[in-house]
Design a protein around this motif. Structure first.
Motif, PDB file in Angstrom:
ATOM      1  N   ALA C 325       0.798  -1.224   0.000  1.00 45.05           N
ATOM      2  CA  ALA C 325       0.000   0.000   0.000  1.00 45.05           C
ATOM      3  C   ALA C 325       0.830   1.273   0.000  1.00 45.05           C
ATOM      4  N   SER C 326       2.114   1.157   0.276  1.00 45.98           N
ATOM      5  CA  SER C 326       2.978   2.341   0.238  1.00 45.98           C
ATOM      6  C   SER C 326       4.306   1.971  -0.395  1.00 45.98           C
ATOM      7  N   ALA C 327       4.829   2.896  -1.200  1.00 45.74           N
ATOM      8  CA  ALA C 327       6.092   2.641  -1.900  1.00 45.74           C
ATOM      9  C   ALA C 327       7.196   3.545  -1.379  1.00 45.74           C
ATOM     10  N   GLU C 328       6.970   4.206  -0.246  1.00 42.53           N
ATOM     11  CA  GLU C 328       7.909   5.238   0.200  1.00 42.53           C
ATOM     12  C   GLU C 328       9.321   4.695   0.389  1.00 42.53           C
ATOM     13  N   TYR C 329       9.446   3.424   0.726  1.00 42.16           N
ATOM     14  CA  TYR C 329      10.772   2.823   0.846  1.00 42.16           C
ATOM     15  C   TYR C 329      10.983   1.761  -0.233  1.00 42.16           C
ATOM     16  N   GLY C 330       9.928   0.982  -0.463  1.00 39.90           N
ATOM     17  CA  GLY C 330      10.046  -0.141  -1.400  1.00 39.90           C
ATOM     18  C   GLY C 330      10.474   0.272  -2.797  1.00 39.90           C
ATOM     19  N   ALA C 331      10.046   1.443  -3.228  1.00 38.23           N
ATOM     20  CA  ALA C 331      10.388   1.862  -4.588  1.00 38.23           C
ATOM     21  C   ALA C 331      11.896   2.018  -4.767  1.00 38.23           C
ATOM     22  N   ASN C 332      12.606   2.264  -3.657  1.00 30.82           N
ATOM     23  CA  ASN C 332      14.061   2.363  -3.813  1.00 30.82           C
ATOM     24  C   ASN C 332      14.723   0.992  -3.931  1.00 30.82           C
ATOM     25  N   VAL C 333      14.061  -0.026  -3.397  1.00 32.36           N
ATOM     26  CA  VAL C 333      14.525  -1.396  -3.616  1.00 32.36           C
ATOM     27  C   VAL C 333      14.399  -1.707  -5.108  1.00 32.36           C
ATOM     28  N   VAL C 334      13.239  -1.349  -5.642  1.00 33.20           N
ATOM     29  CA  VAL C 334      12.962  -1.558  -7.067  1.00 33.20           C
ATOM     30  C   VAL C 334      13.999  -0.819  -7.913  1.00 33.20           C
ATOM     31  N   ASN C 335      14.320   0.385  -7.470  1.00 33.69           N
ATOM     32  CA  ASN C 335      15.297   1.199  -8.189  1.00 33.69           C
ATOM     33  C   ASN C 335      16.675   0.542  -8.175  1.00 33.69           C
ATOM     34  N   ALA C 336      17.087   0.091  -7.001  1.00 33.67           N
ATOM     35  CA  ALA C 336      18.413  -0.519  -6.852  1.00 33.67           C
ATOM     36  C   ALA C 336      18.550  -1.719  -7.781  1.00 33.67           C
TER      37      ALA C 336
END
Lengths: 155, 287, 780
Positions: C325-336
């Motif tokens: 429900a939130s990407a505030e941290y997870g999206a940086n995993v995706v980015n890495a």
């Protein structure tokens, strides 16, 4: 509220408890004993282990009233005259990482070594398998318990 | 997690007092022995008793009594007591093995066999042993005593035939010469609830008793399987036929712990391996 | 560097005794006084719904309740890399377990009782529990305001979709690469969500005193970042950074789960409403599972082309992440992962798409490995299959394609010095790769599996570390830093670095966990970067202190600074053999000059480190042009196992893991990381798995059914191998190691199971049940 008296780490402690209070909560919140931790609150993790009349129990699953007139030992009691041999081996071998599970594991190891002065690896695993540890991968802890027994036999 | 429910705690020293309390409170009272299930239920607010009766003050119930024909395990006897009893290891090896497979030492130091059968979850480890031993559950209320066959004890998941005013005093187990095993399926070597369990007893000449847990609503003897095996020398052919019968006697479900398919498959694997182990033990015993 | 006295030694951890004697005070163990209050949280029972009404009237009547607070009390957003969360749900809930309200009371029982009386009325909305559903054009939009969210410049959210971020990396000519291939393998791999399971649950205590001084004690990996996020979020209430103090006691395990901010913000926010009273919030084990952060689920589609000789020609790696429900941290995993999903291999033709998708499951974030464990499961499985198809030894194909120093990375920067080939050779030798061992049990088959290790710290380009170092009268030292020792031994390593420079024994150095008021800045203790980054800061602080020491000695005693050196807690001089001045004689009180005045004063070193060569700016279509990662740590691992073909049970005889750590500041602690991390990795592949029902409720939020290993579930033997090819900008050559240790676990199990039974399992976990049933089907 009922007054109970327990022998805690060799000292008589009198405390008022409600029927629904667990031993873990009374130790931590009323008696200043914080080494037993609440890791799961349902007996799965072993972080709250204490010795009740010499046997390791999950203090989160014991009602405080059950321990009236009983004998309780925690890691504070085990350590009060310096670290024991098994604790020293754990220290020297960097057996623990975050240390949150350490008190429970020390309780289990202490119980084991009281009953069996020379346990084999399977017996050590059996004794410690009720204590979850997420950091160490267990091998250094098992190694430390073995090592402490080895030193014992040299004496 | 605090226990939200308010209740009274009593620890009677006399059986009569305990029975009176039960009789006056009925469902509102709960019996506390090891507490390893009860306290969890209290925390999760699944049970809201008004009175907790701690039976650890009833010293008569804390004993394992041994006679030539029976072993009686009191309601206060823990799994650790069972494991530490030489008599049980020798005379009731299947129960001994099942007890060793229960949770971990910190739980076994408190949890009782009687508590295990009173919780009556389908996965209870002690059930297959008690079933193959044709055990009796001894109960008492204010006015009378009952001796209930273990085969009539379990009535459904978490349900037994125990009446609200009755206290279980113990379990009476007939002793006969046998070998056997308890095989348990868990997700790993560490402590786990049985996803399937089978107790196998071999006695006399080619006589067998077999019971399961965790693959049906209640733990049960596998009569068809026993009938097929009784009198037969075990061969690969017999085992292959027997494995087909197993499917008829179990009703495994799929849940987060295991699928019905794997439970069913593993019952056959555990049956075959357990049977061979039991027979090897029996032969080892003769030589 | 041949005569190192403290660095490179397997010292006992400096906080060892306090942990082993039960003395360590974790957040929950600290006394907060008789005025302590408790908060209980009202949580959403719906996965996606409008909140129609929150009725608190019954709860308010409970005696002992001090206040009940909801979203309308804190209409503030927060988030680490993207501000897509509210402190409490506002008008909609997006996952089961989301906090809707809090009840503050004098005791825990009252708070919990009253929380049960809060009634929430919902209007359900369609919910999405699968990222591929979320990716569809006609999917329900979970964040209708995505287009307006504040975020870091290297994220590319797509408004009016569930795509929170899409990292694209392109290099070379992928089409030509596949045209040139003799063999192409394309397949999908899936990885479920996982939970960190630190033994200590999240805990936070907030106190806002009557002067508006806000203090938060939290079990945290990120005290400064938390302070920053609290200050940003609570700025409308008038708080600035200087008013907020985060105290981070020792933590009972983190594994990424205590990075960033999750439930801690509740303590901060509620404290501002109930002033003068400390408020404690303890997560239960259940909440720890469903409402902190989780490891993202992944569906990876991999296509690799290779020549007959095994040379890789192209990779097309598409990764679809369930971020919750939130990407505030997870999206940086995706980015890495979008920057690094080539693995430790030489690929000239590269296409990577790493897509972060919102779903109505709990929010995900950092987890030890930061996405690499997830994609390496597929990649290292895939490479093994290519080797088998081409009839090339799996170790040989890895060596043939292994990345080397100065090779070009996916985003166009040169690879750092590394010992990857040395790691591969050492592991192959130790596991006796070419030998097939025997099994006595007729039910079991034997197998071996291999995998490489690869990970870079994922950090903002300006993440930094700072250190203070001060002496006391007896020459002992306090080091003030703000990294967290979550068990890895960071405090000990920092002490060893300072000890080496200042020649003071470890027994005279104390380093403790931080308090943001007192200790200098540290970004976060994540990304396996603190040994490297904060180690540099401590090294500089120690050098700075040493310069101060030499300076005062030189100017008072007229000795050339260049000739001075430190040894055994003394200042000595190369040209004056008899001269020695104990540090304790002057590090506080200075040196008495000939005229009886005193010179100098308390020695206080300071140091900071920021990697000044990094940049996150690059072409959004190709990721070329920036320098997002500081370096990669690499390694190799292998496993030798027996698997029961009927039960599916695995018995691991031996696991070997070699990692190039640059320099092991403390080899005992590195070995601890290898043993512990490897078992955590093995747990994810063999036992663990977060399960949700069809309403989005977690089914196994406890250790009864989320099985983490016990002492009985360990390999017979784990052989750690330390390789040391120095990192040019690392302290004594060190680079990070914490996360890497778990990365090879899943693919090497998959590869070993295939080796043993001839079955290829492409979805994690690889439980005994899955193995047995897959094998059963194959045999039929």
């Amino acid at each position: 509220m009922k007054k109970i008296s327990i022998n805690l780490n060799g000292e008589t402690r009198v405390v008022h408890v409600e029927p629904e209070e667990t031993l873990l909560s009374v130790l931590r919140n009323k008696l200043g004993i914080t080494s037993p931790k609440c890791g799961c609150d349902r007996g799965d993790c072993g972080a709250c282990a204490v010795l009740l009349n010499g046997r390791s129990v999950r203090s989160c699953l014991v009602l405080a009233m059950e321990t009236d007139s009983q004998k309780i030992v925690t890691v504070e009691g085990i350590s009060q005259n310096g670290l024991t041999q098994v604790q020293n081996a754990m220290l020297d071998m960097n057996a623990f990482q975050c240390g949150y599970c350490a008190p429970g594991i020390i309780i289990s190891a202490t119980e084991l070594l009281e009953n069996n002065s020379n346990p084999n690896l399977e017996e050590i695993k059996e004794a410690l398998s009720g204590n979850l540890c997420r950091c160490s991968g267990y091998l250094p802890i098992l190694e430390a318990v073995k090592e402490s027994v080895k030193e014992d036999s040299h004496e | 997690m605090a226990i939200l429910n308010d209740f009274e705690y009593k620890k009677p020293k006399e059986l009569d007092v305990a029975l009176s309390l039960l009789s006056s409170h009925h469902e509102k009272a709960k019996i506390l022995a090891g507490g390893t299930d009860l306290v969890v239920y209290l925390k999760e607010d699944i049970l809201q008793p008004k009175l907790i009766i701690d039976i650890k003050g009833l010293s008569d119930l804390n004993k394992i009594e041994i006679s030539d024909d029976y072993i009686t395990i009191g309601a206060g006897v823990t799994f650790t007591d069972i494991i530490e009893s030489k008599n049980i290891k020798e005379k009731l090896p299947i129960l001994y093995q099942a007890s060793e497979s229960v949770a971990s030492i910190g739980i076994r130091n408190r949890a009782t066999v009687v508590g295990n059968i009173c919780s009556a979850v389908p996965s209870l480890d002690s059930a297959p042993a008690l079933l193959v031993y044709d055990s009796y559950v001894l109960t008492q209320n204010k006015s009378s005593k009952r001796s209930i066959s273990i085969h009539d004890w379990f009535t459904g998941p978490k349900k037994t035939t125990l009446k609200p005013d009755e206290l279980v005093l113990g379990i009476k187990i007939p002793v006969i010469k046998h070998t056997g095993v308890y095989e348990k399926l868990g997700r790993y070597k560490g402590e786990d609830l049985a996803q399937a369990g089978i107790g196998i007893m071999v006695y006399d000449t080619n006589k067998y008793r077999i019971a399961h847990c965790a693959v049906g609503p209640i733990p049960k003897r596998m009569k068809k399987l026993e009938d097929f095996l009784n009198g037969k020398e075990i061969s690969n052919e017999v085992v292959t036929k027997a494995k087909k019968i197993i499917t008829e006697e179990i009703f495994p479900i799929s849940d987060i712990r295991s699928s019905a398919e794997y439970r069913s498959h593993m019952m056959k694997v555990m049956f075959e391996r357990g049977l061979k182990k039991s027979i090897a033990r029996a032969k080892g015993g003769k030589s | 560097m041949n005569d190192l006295k403290y660095v490179g030694k397997p010292s006992v951890r400096i906080d060892g005794k306090e942990k082993i004697s039960g003395a360590t005070k974790y957040t929950e163990d600290i006394e907060y006084g008789p005025n302590l209050h408790y908060a209980a949280i009202v949580e959403s029972t719906e996965a996606h719904a409008k909140i129609v009404n929150i009725d608190t009237s019954e709860a308010e009547k409970v005696s002992g309740v001090v206040g009940i607070y909801t979203g309308k009390d804190f209409p503030f957003k927060f988030g680490l890399y993207m501000k897509d969360r509210f402190i409490f749900a506002m008008d909609t809930v997006n996952y089961v377990g989301q906090q809707i309200a809090a009840v503050v009371a004098r005791d825990e029982k009252t708070a919990q009782k009253a929380a049960k009386l809060v009634k929430v009325k919902y209007e359900p909305l369609p919910a999405i529990f699968d990222q591929m559903e979320a990716f569809k054009d006609d999917a329900t939009i979970i964040h209708p305001n995505l287009g307006n969210y504040e975020h870091v410049p290297w994220f590319f959210p797509q408004a009016n979709t569930n795509i929170a971020h899409w990292r694209k990396t392109r290099r070379g000519d992928v089409k030509k690469g596949f045209d040139d291939a003799d063999f192409i393998l394309e397949d999908n791999y899936s990885v479920p969500r996982y939970s960190h399971c630190p033994l200590e649950n999240h805990a936070a205590v907030g106190l806002c005193d009557l002067s508006d001084r806000l203090t938060i004690w939290a079990s945290s990996q990120s005290p400064h970042t938390q302070r920053n996020l609290f200050a940003e979020s609570l700025a409308p209430l008038g708080f600035s950074h200087k008013d907020i103090r985060v105290i981070a006691p020792p933590i009972g395990g983190g594994f990424g789960g205590k990075a960033g901010v999750s439930m801690e913000i509740l303590a901060a926010a509620l404290a501002t409403k109930v002033k003068g009273k400390p408020i404690k919030i303890l997560w239960s084990r259940e909440q720890e599972f469903y409402n902190t952060s989780q490891r993202q689920g992944l569906l990876a589609k991999i296509k690799i082309g290779a020549k007959k000789d095994g040379t890789f020609t192209a990779i097309d790696h598409r990764l679809y992440w369930d971020t919750g429900a939130s990407a505030e941290y997870g999206a940086n995993v995706v980015n890495a992962v979008g920057l690094s999903a080539i693995g430790p291999y030489r690929f000239k033709n590269i296409s990577i798409d790493s897509v972060c998708l919102y779903t109505n499951l709990p929010p995900c974030g950092a987890y030890r490995g930061f996405g690499y464990s997830e994609f390496m499961f597929g990649l290292e499985s895939h490479i093994n299959r290519i080797a088998n198809e081409l009839n090339i030894d799996p170790v040989e194909i890895r060596k043939k394609n292994a990345i080397r120093e100065n090779d070009t990375l996916a985003y166009g920067v040169a690879m750092n010095p590394n010992g990857l080939l040395e790691c591969i050779d050492k592991v192959a030798e130790k596991i006796k790769w070419k030998e097939k061992h025997k099994t006595k049990d007729i039910n079991t088959k034997v197998g071996k599996g291999f995998s490489l290790i690869w990970k870079a710290p994922a950090m903002p380009p300006n993440a930094s570390s700072a250190a203070f170092l001060k002496f006391s009268e007896d020459g002992s030292i306090n080091i003030l830093v703000s990294g967290m020792d979550m068990g890895q031994g960071y405090l000990t390593v920092m002490a060893q670095i300072a000890a080496e420079i200042l020649k003071v024994p470890l027994s005279k150095i104390r380093t403790e966990n931080p308090d943001t008021d007192r200790n200098p800045y540290e970004w976060q203790t994540v990304a396996s970067h603190v040994t490297w980054s904060c180690g540099n800061a401590v090294r500089k602080a120690a050098i700075n202190a040493r310069n101060q020491i030499f300076d005062v000695v030189s100017r008072t005693l007229y000795l050339s600074k260049d000739m001075l050196y430190l040894e055994d807690e003394k200042v000595k001089c190369k040209t004056k053999k008899n001269f020695e001045l104990p540090l304790k004689d002057f590090v506080i009180n200075g040196i008495q000059a000939e005229d009886s005045t005193f010179k100098g004063g308390p020695i206080m070193g300071h140091g900071l480190f920021m990697p000044e060569y990094t940049s996150a700016n690059s072409d959004p279509e190709t990721s070329q042009g920036g320098h997002p990662n500081v370096h990669y740590t690499v390694g190799a691992a292998a496993i030798s196992l027996e698997v029961d073909k009927d039960t599916g049970e695995i018995h691991i005889e031996k696991a070997v893991e070699a990692i190039d750590v640059g320099k092991a500041i403390n080899p005992s602690l590195v070995n601890g990381q290898i043993t512990g991390g490897l078992l955590q990795g093995l747990a994810t592949v063999l036992y663990e798995d977060m399960r949700f029902d069809d309403k989005g409720k977690m089914l196994n939020p406890n250790f009864t059914d989320y099985k983490i290993p016990t002492a009985k579930d360990v390999p017979d033997e784990i052989v750690p191998i330390i390789v040391e090819v120095p990192q040019p900008d690392g302290p004594f050559g060190a680079r990070g190691v914490g996360e890497h240790t778990m990365i090879p676990a899943a693919p090497m199990i998959a590869n070993a199971v295939d080796d043993a039974l001839g079955i290829r399992i492409k979805s994690m976990p690889i439980t005994k049940e899955k193995i047995a049933l897959t094998y059963l089907k194959k045999e039929k």
